[in-house]
Structure formats: C-alpha cells, structure tokens
Design a protein around this motif. Structure first.
Motif, PDB file in Angstrom:
ATOM      1  N   CYS A 102     -10.159  -8.694  -1.941  1.00  0.00           N
ATOM      2  CA  CYS A 102     -11.477  -9.098  -1.452  1.00  0.00           C
ATOM      3  C   CYS A 102     -12.382  -7.922  -1.087  1.00  0.00           C
ATOM      4  CB  CYS A 102     -11.338 -10.030  -0.248  1.00  0.00           C
ATOM      5  SG  CYS A 102     -10.810  -9.207   1.281  1.00  0.00           S
ATOM      6  N   ARG A 103     -11.859  -6.682  -1.178  1.00  0.00           N
ATOM      7  CA  ARG A 103     -12.618  -5.462  -0.928  1.00  0.00           C
ATOM      8  C   ARG A 103     -12.987  -5.270   0.536  1.00  0.00           C
ATOM      9  NH1 ARG A 103     -11.421  -2.394  -4.721  1.00  0.00           N
ATOM     10  NH2 ARG A 103     -13.215  -1.065  -4.277  1.00  0.00           N
ATOM     11  N   LYS A 104     -12.457  -6.102   1.435  1.00  0.00           N
ATOM     12  CA  LYS A 104     -12.710  -5.934   2.856  1.00  0.00           C
ATOM     13  C   LYS A 104     -11.989  -4.673   3.335  1.00  0.00           C
ATOM     14  CE  LYS A 104     -14.080  -7.575   6.937  1.00  0.00           C
ATOM     15  NZ  LYS A 104     -15.476  -7.912   7.269  1.00  0.00           N
ATOM     16  N   ILE A 105     -12.708  -3.799   4.058  1.00  0.00           N
ATOM     17  CA  ILE A 105     -12.101  -2.569   4.543  1.00  0.00           C
ATOM     18  C   ILE A 105     -11.056  -2.888   5.602  1.00  0.00           C
ATOM     19  CG2 ILE A 105     -12.523  -0.371   5.696  1.00  0.00           C
ATOM     20  CD1 ILE A 105     -13.614  -0.506   2.876  1.00  0.00           C
ATOM     21  N   MET A 106      -9.872  -2.315   5.463  1.00  0.00           N
ATOM     22  CA  MET A 106      -8.792  -2.552   6.408  1.00  0.00           C
ATOM     23  C   MET A 106      -8.012  -1.275   6.664  1.00  0.00           C
ATOM     24  SD  MET A 106      -6.217  -4.737   3.925  1.00  0.00           S
ATOM     25  CE  MET A 106      -4.855  -4.684   5.098  1.00  0.00           C
ATOM     26  N   LEU A 107      -7.438  -1.183   7.838  1.00  0.00           N
ATOM     27  CA  LEU A 107      -6.645  -0.025   8.232  1.00  0.00           C
ATOM     28  C   LEU A 107      -5.201  -0.249   7.812  1.00  0.00           C
ATOM     29  CD1 LEU A 107      -6.504   2.689   9.815  1.00  0.00           C
ATOM     30  CD2 LEU A 107      -5.889   1.318  11.823  1.00  0.00           C
ATOM     31  N   ILE A 108      -4.650   0.678   7.029  1.00  0.00           N
ATOM     32  CA  ILE A 108      -3.268   0.565   6.589  1.00  0.00           C
ATOM     33  C   ILE A 108      -2.359   1.024   7.719  1.00  0.00           C
ATOM     34  CG2 ILE A 108      -1.563   1.294   4.880  1.00  0.00           C
ATOM     35  CD1 ILE A 108      -3.871  -0.450   3.819  1.00  0.00           C
ATOM     36  N   SER A 109      -1.411   0.184   8.089  1.00  0.00           N
ATOM     37  CA  SER A 109      -0.541   0.498   9.216  1.00  0.00           C
ATOM     38  C   SER A 109       0.882   0.060   8.934  1.00  0.00           C
ATOM     39  CB  SER A 109      -1.055  -0.193  10.489  1.00  0.00           C
ATOM     40  OG  SER A 109      -1.065  -1.605  10.308  1.00  0.00           O
ATOM     41  N   THR A 110       1.815   0.641   9.658  1.00  0.00           N
ATOM     42  CA  THR A 110       3.205   0.239   9.576  1.00  0.00           C
ATOM     43  C   THR A 110       3.433  -0.881  10.577  1.00  0.00           C
ATOM     44  OG1 THR A 110       3.866   2.489   9.008  1.00  0.00           O
ATOM     45  CG2 THR A 110       5.599   0.993   9.783  1.00  0.00           C
ATOM     46  N   PRO A 111       3.882  -2.044  10.144  1.00  0.00           N
ATOM     47  CA  PRO A 111       4.079  -3.157  11.080  1.00  0.00           C
ATOM     48  C   PRO A 111       5.002  -2.769  12.221  1.00  0.00           C
ATOM     49  CG  PRO A 111       4.280  -3.903   8.812  1.00  0.00           C
ATOM     50  CD  PRO A 111       4.240  -2.410   8.763  1.00  0.00           C
ATOM     51  N   ALA A 112       4.580  -3.110  13.451  1.00  0.00           N
ATOM     52  CA  ALA A 112       5.406  -2.797  14.617  1.00  0.00           C
ATOM     53  C   ALA A 112       6.707  -3.582  14.581  1.00  0.00           C
ATOM     54  CB  ALA A 112       4.625  -3.127  15.897  1.00  0.00           C
ATOM     55  N   VAL A 113       6.626  -4.807  14.083  1.00  0.00           N
ATOM     56  CA  VAL A 113       7.809  -5.654  13.980  1.00  0.00           C
ATOM     57  C   VAL A 113       7.889  -6.184  12.560  1.00  0.00           C
ATOM     58  CG1 VAL A 113       8.955  -7.737  14.796  1.00  0.00           C
ATOM     59  CG2 VAL A 113       7.647  -6.321  16.395  1.00  0.00           C
ATOM     60  N   ALA A 121       0.844  -1.193   0.000  1.00  0.00           N
ATOM     61  CA  ALA A 121       0.000   0.000   0.000  1.00  0.00           C
ATOM     62  C   ALA A 121       0.879   1.243   0.000  1.00  0.00           C
ATOM     63  CB  ALA A 121      -0.904   0.014   1.227  1.00  0.00           C
ATOM     64  N   PRO A 122       0.439   2.320  -0.654  1.00  0.00           N
ATOM     65  CA  PRO A 122       1.223   3.562  -0.671  1.00  0.00           C
ATOM     66  C   PRO A 122       1.473   4.097   0.736  1.00  0.00           C
ATOM     67  CG  PRO A 122      -0.531   3.640  -2.303  1.00  0.00           C
ATOM     68  CD  PRO A 122      -0.788   2.436  -1.457  1.00  0.00           C
ATOM     69  N   GLN A 123       2.644   4.640   0.950  1.00  0.00           N
ATOM     70  CA  GLN A 123       3.010   5.205   2.252  1.00  0.00           C
ATOM     71  C   GLN A 123       2.001   6.255   2.703  1.00  0.00           C
ATOM     72  OE1 GLN A 123       5.986   4.360   3.975  1.00  0.00           O
ATOM     73  NE2 GLN A 123       5.255   5.582   5.698  1.00  0.00           N
ATOM     74  N   LYS A 124       1.425   6.998   1.743  1.00  0.00           N
ATOM     75  CA  LYS A 124       0.493   8.071   2.069  1.00  0.00           C
ATOM     76  C   LYS A 124      -0.779   7.569   2.751  1.00  0.00           C
ATOM     77  CE  LYS A 124       1.863  11.102  -1.779  1.00  0.00           C
ATOM     78  NZ  LYS A 124       1.384  11.793  -2.994  1.00  0.00           N
ATOM     79  N   LEU A 125      -1.075   6.274   2.598  1.00  0.00           N
ATOM     80  CA  LEU A 125      -2.326   5.741   3.142  1.00  0.00           C
ATOM     81  C   LEU A 125      -2.188   5.195   4.558  1.00  0.00           C
ATOM     82  CD1 LEU A 125      -3.878   3.898   0.065  1.00  0.00           C
ATOM     83  CD2 LEU A 125      -4.272   6.224   0.867  1.00  0.00           C
ATOM     84  N   VAL A 126      -1.001   5.287   5.145  1.00  0.00           N
ATOM     85  CA  VAL A 126      -0.814   4.815   6.516  1.00  0.00           C
ATOM     86  C   VAL A 126      -1.750   5.581   7.455  1.00  0.00           C
ATOM     87  CG1 VAL A 126       0.781   4.699   8.475  1.00  0.00           C
ATOM     88  CG2 VAL A 126       1.570   4.091   6.182  1.00  0.00           C
ATOM     89  N   GLY A 127      -2.483   4.844   8.275  1.00  0.00           N
ATOM     90  CA  GLY A 127      -3.438   5.461   9.183  1.00  0.00           C
ATOM     91  C   GLY A 127      -4.817   5.655   8.583  1.00  0.00           C
ATOM     92  N   LYS A 128      -4.964   5.321   7.307  1.00  0.00           N
ATOM     93  CA  LYS A 128      -6.248   5.481   6.641  1.00  0.00           C
ATOM     94  C   LYS A 128      -6.822   4.112   6.283  1.00  0.00           C
ATOM     95  CE  LYS A 128      -4.906   9.904   4.567  1.00  0.00           C
ATOM     96  NZ  LYS A 128      -4.747  10.668   3.312  1.00  0.00           N
ATOM     97  N   GLU A 129      -8.112   4.083   6.015  1.00  0.00           N
ATOM     98  CA  GLU A 129      -8.770   2.844   5.634  1.00  0.00           C
ATOM     99  C   GLU A 129      -8.884   2.731   4.127  1.00  0.00           C
ATOM    100  OE1 GLU A 129     -12.514   2.820   7.656  1.00  0.00           O
ATOM    101  OE2 GLU A 129     -11.689   1.777   9.398  1.00  0.00           O
ATOM    102  N   MET A 130      -8.785   1.522   3.623  1.00  0.00           N
ATOM    103  CA  MET A 130      -8.969   1.252   2.204  1.00  0.00           C
ATOM    104  C   MET A 130      -9.417  -0.194   2.050  1.00  0.00           C
ATOM    105  SD  MET A 130      -5.191   0.584   0.509  1.00  0.00           S
ATOM    106  CE  MET A 130      -5.909  -0.308  -0.892  1.00  0.00           C
ATOM    107  N   PRO A 131     -10.148  -0.501   0.972  1.00  0.00           N
ATOM    108  CA  PRO A 131     -10.548  -1.891   0.754  1.00  0.00           C
ATOM    109  C   PRO A 131      -9.378  -2.710   0.231  1.00  0.00           C
ATOM    110  CG  PRO A 131     -11.384  -0.501  -1.006  1.00  0.00           C
ATOM    111  CD  PRO A 131     -10.765   0.411   0.006  1.00  0.00           C
ATOM    112  N   CYS A 132      -9.289  -3.932   0.677  1.00  0.00           N
ATOM    113  CA  CYS A 132      -8.267  -4.839   0.155  1.00  0.00           C
ATOM    114  C   CYS A 132      -8.469  -4.954  -1.358  1.00  0.00           C
ATOM    115  CB  CYS A 132      -8.404  -6.207   0.817  1.00  0.00           C
ATOM    116  SG  CYS A 132      -7.467  -7.524   0.004  1.00  0.00           S
ATOM    117  N   PRO A 133      -7.416  -4.820  -2.161  1.00  0.00           N
ATOM    118  CA  PRO A 133      -7.579  -4.890  -3.621  1.00  0.00           C
ATOM    119  C   PRO A 133      -8.037  -6.258  -4.108  1.00  0.00           C
ATOM    120  CG  PRO A 133      -5.263  -4.844  -3.019  1.00  0.00           C
ATOM    121  CD  PRO A 133      -6.027  -4.554  -1.774  1.00  0.00           C
TER     122      PRO A 133
END
Length: 306
Positions: free
Chosen positions: A40-51, A26-38
C-alpha cells in the motif's frame, strides 16, 4: 504479480503493515529504518517484534506438506514455507483465507489461474507444482524461492545500476502470475499497489491508461508498460506515478505524461532513457510492438547505450 530476486538465503523479518494488514518479510538491514509497505506504500518503521507470536499452523500437515514457517499474508490468504515429504524438498504452500474460500468467484479464479500457471515452465517464473482442496483448505503448492523481492531490493539499495540485467548475480522470478487480488469496498482507495475490485485488475502504479479504463482492453502491450514502470523504479528508486491512494495514482496515469527517467538520474545513457520513455507511452502504438521487438531494442541499447 510480484518479482522475487532469488539471490540470497536471507529470511528477513516478518512485518505487518498497520494500514493494509498485509504481511511481508523485510531485509534485516532495514531494521530501525523507514520504508513504504510494498503493498500500500504507507511509510512504516521496520522493527524486530518484541514478542514472537506462536503460529498455530506451524507443524501442521496440509496436502502432505509440513508447515515450517510463515512467509507472509495478503488479501487472499497466507503463504508458508513447508517440507514436502514425498518429494523430499522444501516448497511454498499458499492457502486461501477462510473469507476468500467463502467466495465462489475467488475460489474459481484461484483454481483456474493455478492450473494455467502450472503449465508455464520457465526459469524466470516461480513453478507451480500442485493445487487442490483438503479439509476445507484451498491450497497451492509452489516452488520456494529463498530471497527478497524486487521491491525490497530497491528499498534496500535505493536504486540499481542501469545494466543490472547483465551484472546482477541472481535469478529473477515472477510470482503470483495472473492471480488477482480482490479487495473489499473499504479497501479500494488504500493502496497504490493493489488490485481494485470492480474498477480495474492490476497494480495501478504499473498499469497503462487503457487497462485502467477497462480491464477488457488489456493486451500484451500492458505488460510492456508494466515492465517500463518497473525499470523506471529500479533505476530511480521511485515509481513513475505515485500517490496517497490508488485513485490518485490512476488519475495521474490517465492525465499526466510520464516523467523522463533522466530527471532523477541525468547520467543515464540516452538509449536507456528513450527506451523507458517509449515503454511508458500513453498509447499502445507508441510502445514496442511486441516483446520480441523490445528484446531487440534492449540488445541494441546494451551494444550502444547512447
């Protein structure tokens, strides 16, 4: 089939959808925002993995290529960016998963379609350089396209301008051309953008009625319909038919008339609206007769949008 926009060197952040288990960047700009999985279209929160989990395969050599980083994974396997030493270039290496490799029909399709794709030489198609089998791994050596996907571009910008085809400074490339994804029975109703095993071959959101009824009825006209659905999505940021499952989407495609693209954007020129409406016609006879005819229609619309 996927569309890759090779306009950026942005690597993006590797994400895993909890609903369908597909990986994508996912684009870096979308971190912290929601978008559908390309997928299955399930809405998910784009995040930076902690580990960042260490990938055991990074650094390994497959088919004379050293794996550099993981690009994503899907129902059939995984894709890595890799260095091809002999040719002194970076490539994308796609490998079948162990599960898929154990299915003779899947392996045969993978090899057959890879060889067909390798015969296509076109600037807008991701190049296929080689395919083979090594130490139990079925692989495909492909052109590495640095950039995001068409779906990611839409998610990032919401919608695109109607004359994007002549103003967008980049190269669009089709990827996974003709390589169908196979799903288990428990996954058949989980996605609007996945191939359905035993039901239809294609992505339901981009499939015309005749293809949903029977994959044997697929013709070049189905591709024109898919292009119309892609254009609709690009101009509105939405699919012409969407739903919570692939079954629901296919039901709408079979039953409901396609909405006019102007419902979402009344400022679109009449010629653009009419062209997309014809591409999304329920019956093949209502669509442009051939891709050549479509090109002529598109050129006419560009010259006189109204």
């Amino acid at each position: 089939m996927a569309i890759v926009a090779a306009a950026s060197k942005t690597e993006g952040i590797l994400q895993t959808c909890r609903a369908c288990a597909h990986e994508f960047r996912a684009p870096q700009k979308l971190v912290g925002k929601e978008m559908p999985c390309p997928y299955c279209r399930k809405i998910m929160l784009i995040s930076t993995p902690a580990v960042v989990n260490e990938d055991r395969l990074v650094g390994r050599e497959v088919a004379g290529c050293t794996l550099v980083r993981r690009l994503g994974a899907g129902a059939l396997g995984v894709v890595y960016a890799a260095d091809q030493k002999a040719m002194e270039r970076q490539i994308a290496l796609k490998m079948l998963s162990s599960k898929a490799a154990g299915e003779p029909e899947t392996v045969a399709r993978f090899q057959r379609e890879a060889k067909l794709c390798a015969q296509i030489q076109h600037p807008n198609v991701v190049g296929v350089f080689d395919c083979g089998h090594e130490r139990g791994v079925h692989f495909l050596v492909m052109e590495l396209v640095e950039g995001g996907t068409f779906a990611g571009l839409i998610e990032e910008h919401g919608k695109l301008t109607w004359n994007v085809l002549i103003t967008y400074e980049g190269v669009a490339k089709l990827a996974d051309l003709g390589l169908a994804k196979q799903l288990g029975a428990d996954e058949m109703n989980s996605a609007t953008g996945l191939t359905m095993q035993g039901v239809a071959m294609g992505s339901p959101a981009y499939m015309p009625p005749e293809q949903i009824r029977s994959a044997k009825d697929s013709t070049a006209s189905c591709d024109l319909y898919a292009l119309g659905a892609s254009m609709f999505q690009a101009l509105t940021g939405k699919l012409p038919f969407d739903g919570r499952s692939a079954t629901e989407v296919m039901g709408k495609v079979l039953r409901d008339p396609a909405p006019l693209v102007s419902i979402h954007d009344p400022t679109l020129p009449a010629g653009v609206v009419e062209l997309i409406d014809r591409l999304l016609a329920k019956e093949p006879k209502g669509r442009p007769a051939t891709a050549t005819a479509l090109i002529a229609d598109m050129e006419a619309v560009l010259q006189d949008p109204n």
